[in-house]
Scaffold this active site. Sequence first.
Site, PDB file in Angstrom:
ATOM      1  N   ASN A   9      29.365  92.755  51.794  1.00 56.50           N
ATOM      2  CA  ASN A   9      29.718  91.764  50.779  1.00 56.50           C
ATOM      3  C   ASN A   9      30.890  92.318  49.976  1.00 56.50           C
ATOM      4  O   ASN A   9      30.714  93.257  49.205  1.00 56.50           O
ATOM      5  CB  ASN A   9      28.489  91.519  49.885  1.00 56.50           C
ATOM      6  CG  ASN A   9      28.800  90.672  48.675  1.00 56.50           C
ATOM      7  OD1 ASN A   9      29.845  90.014  48.624  1.00 56.50           O
ATOM      8  ND2 ASN A   9      27.905  90.674  47.705  1.00 56.50           N
ATOM      9  N   LYS A  11      32.503  90.898  47.644  1.00 59.21           N
ATOM     10  CA  LYS A  11      32.522  90.373  46.265  1.00 59.21           C
ATOM     11  C   LYS A  11      33.932  89.909  45.885  1.00 59.21           C
ATOM     12  O   LYS A  11      34.680  89.481  46.750  1.00 59.21           O
ATOM     13  CB  LYS A  11      32.007  91.438  45.295  1.00 59.21           C
ATOM     14  CG  LYS A  11      30.684  92.039  45.733  1.00 59.21           C
ATOM     15  CD  LYS A  11      30.018  92.831  44.653  1.00 59.21           C
ATOM     16  CE  LYS A  11      28.761  93.467  45.209  1.00 59.21           C
ATOM     17  NZ  LYS A  11      27.896  93.989  44.191  1.00 59.21           N
ATOM     18  N   HIS A  96      22.870  85.295  45.689  1.00 60.89           N
ATOM     19  CA  HIS A  96      23.112  86.700  45.322  1.00 60.89           C
ATOM     20  C   HIS A  96      22.773  86.885  43.843  1.00 60.89           C
ATOM     21  O   HIS A  96      23.019  85.989  43.027  1.00 60.89           O
ATOM     22  CB  HIS A  96      24.569  87.082  45.601  1.00 60.89           C
ATOM     23  CG  HIS A  96      24.810  88.551  45.483  1.00 60.89           C
ATOM     24  ND1 HIS A  96      24.992  89.172  44.266  1.00 60.89           N
ATOM     25  CD2 HIS A  96      24.871  89.535  46.421  1.00 60.89           C
ATOM     26  CE1 HIS A  96      25.156  90.474  44.472  1.00 60.89           C
ATOM     27  NE2 HIS A  96      25.088  90.722  45.765  1.00 60.89           N
ATOM     28  N   GLU A  98      24.179  88.377  41.530  1.00 62.15           N
ATOM     29  CA  GLU A  98      25.301  88.205  40.588  1.00 62.15           C
ATOM     30  C   GLU A  98      25.528  86.725  40.302  1.00 62.15           C
ATOM     31  O   GLU A  98      25.941  86.353  39.200  1.00 62.15           O
ATOM     32  CB  GLU A  98      26.557  88.889  41.145  1.00 62.15           C
ATOM     33  CG  GLU A  98      26.439  90.407  41.016  1.00 62.15           C
ATOM     34  CD  GLU A  98      27.237  91.206  42.025  1.00 62.15           C
ATOM     35  OE1 GLU A  98      28.114  90.642  42.699  1.00 62.15           O
ATOM     36  OE2 GLU A  98      26.960  92.415  42.152  1.00 62.15           O
ATOM     37  N   GLU A 168      17.317  92.520  47.587  1.00 62.30           N
ATOM     38  CA  GLU A 168      18.234  93.354  46.816  1.00 62.30           C
ATOM     39  C   GLU A 168      17.694  93.531  45.401  1.00 62.30           C
ATOM     40  O   GLU A 168      17.913  92.664  44.535  1.00 62.30           O
ATOM     41  CB  GLU A 168      19.610  92.686  46.742  1.00 62.30           C
ATOM     42  CG  GLU A 168      20.244  92.433  48.095  1.00 62.30           C
ATOM     43  CD  GLU A 168      21.755  92.377  47.982  1.00 62.30           C
ATOM     44  OE1 GLU A 168      22.419  93.179  48.640  1.00 62.30           O
ATOM     45  OE2 GLU A 168      22.259  91.544  47.202  1.00 62.30           O
ATOM     46  N   GLY A 174      24.938  98.303  42.952  1.00 63.00           N
ATOM     47  CA  GLY A 174      26.116  98.872  42.306  1.00 63.00           C
ATOM     48  C   GLY A 174      25.807  99.982  41.318  1.00 63.00           C
ATOM     49  O   GLY A 174      26.663 100.386  40.546  1.00 63.00           O
ATOM     50  N   SER A 214      23.094  99.782  46.830  1.00 61.96           N
ATOM     51  CA  SER A 214      23.651 101.136  46.932  1.00 61.96           C
ATOM     52  C   SER A 214      23.419 101.795  48.295  1.00 61.96           C
ATOM     53  O   SER A 214      23.139 102.991  48.367  1.00 61.96           O
ATOM     54  CB  SER A 214      23.119 102.018  45.791  1.00 61.96           C
ATOM     55  OG  SER A 214      23.510 101.477  44.542  1.00 61.96           O
TER      56      SER A 214
END
Length: 251
Positions: A9, A11, A96, A98, A168, A174, A214
């Site tokens: 991904n 992003k 996702h 985010e 996730e 991250g 990660s």
Amino acid sequence: MRKPVIAGNWKMYKLLGEAVETALALKPLVANANHCEVVIAPVFTALKTVCDRLEGSNIKVAAQNCSTEQRHGAQTGEVSADMIKDVGASHVIVGHSERRQFYGERDEAVNLKAIACLNFGLTAIVCVGENLAERESGRDETVVETQLSGALEGLTVSDMERIIIAYEPVWAIGTGQTATPEQAQAMHRYIRRTLENLQGKTVAEQTRILYGGSVKPENIKGLMVQPDIDGTLVGGASLDAESFAGIVNYK
Ligand code: PEP
């Protein structure tokens, strides 16, 4: 039985030239990766060019989002699933964390996006995962179960052939703090049990469940030996072709 999927991904990173450069650098590095499906998800502006440049390779291309709306119309800023299909992509990441966190995306929208993907022959990578507070208060399984049942609402057994789940945990995205292989395996097993309750045993056994958070070349092996981990969704470490190839070629 379940072919692993290693998805990157990207992003909101990479201008068009950089996206093409990374995709072309990746191509020879993963050309012999027959043990898994390789997917990369560039930004919308790079989608068509990257699809064109990867044509005939073993790398599939995903969008990072799509509209809940299937019909073309007055939806400023939106991109429909058939537009994504039209430029040559085969997958879409939906839900996702985010998008849930920063754009208020809820399970109902994730469900509509997954349905839009299915209607246009795309595979949806449906993301679920708890945040730190939810894990620390023991609500992680309930949260993930609610996200899953919401996202998969109304889907049939045959629809599930084009659904991939990505677990996730938000606290691992991250942050450099990967879930341990045992923590990830425990949740993947729970997700598979939930899938069995929702869609039956065959679907549960056949659905790929990816881990994301990660993941790096250094920790991929420990994750991939877990019986219910069928691949990974990789953020940061997918931006560099060599590092992503190091994950793809984990065997
Ligand atoms: C992601 O964004 O899906 C992700 C897993 O990011 P990272 O690998 O950087 O934690």
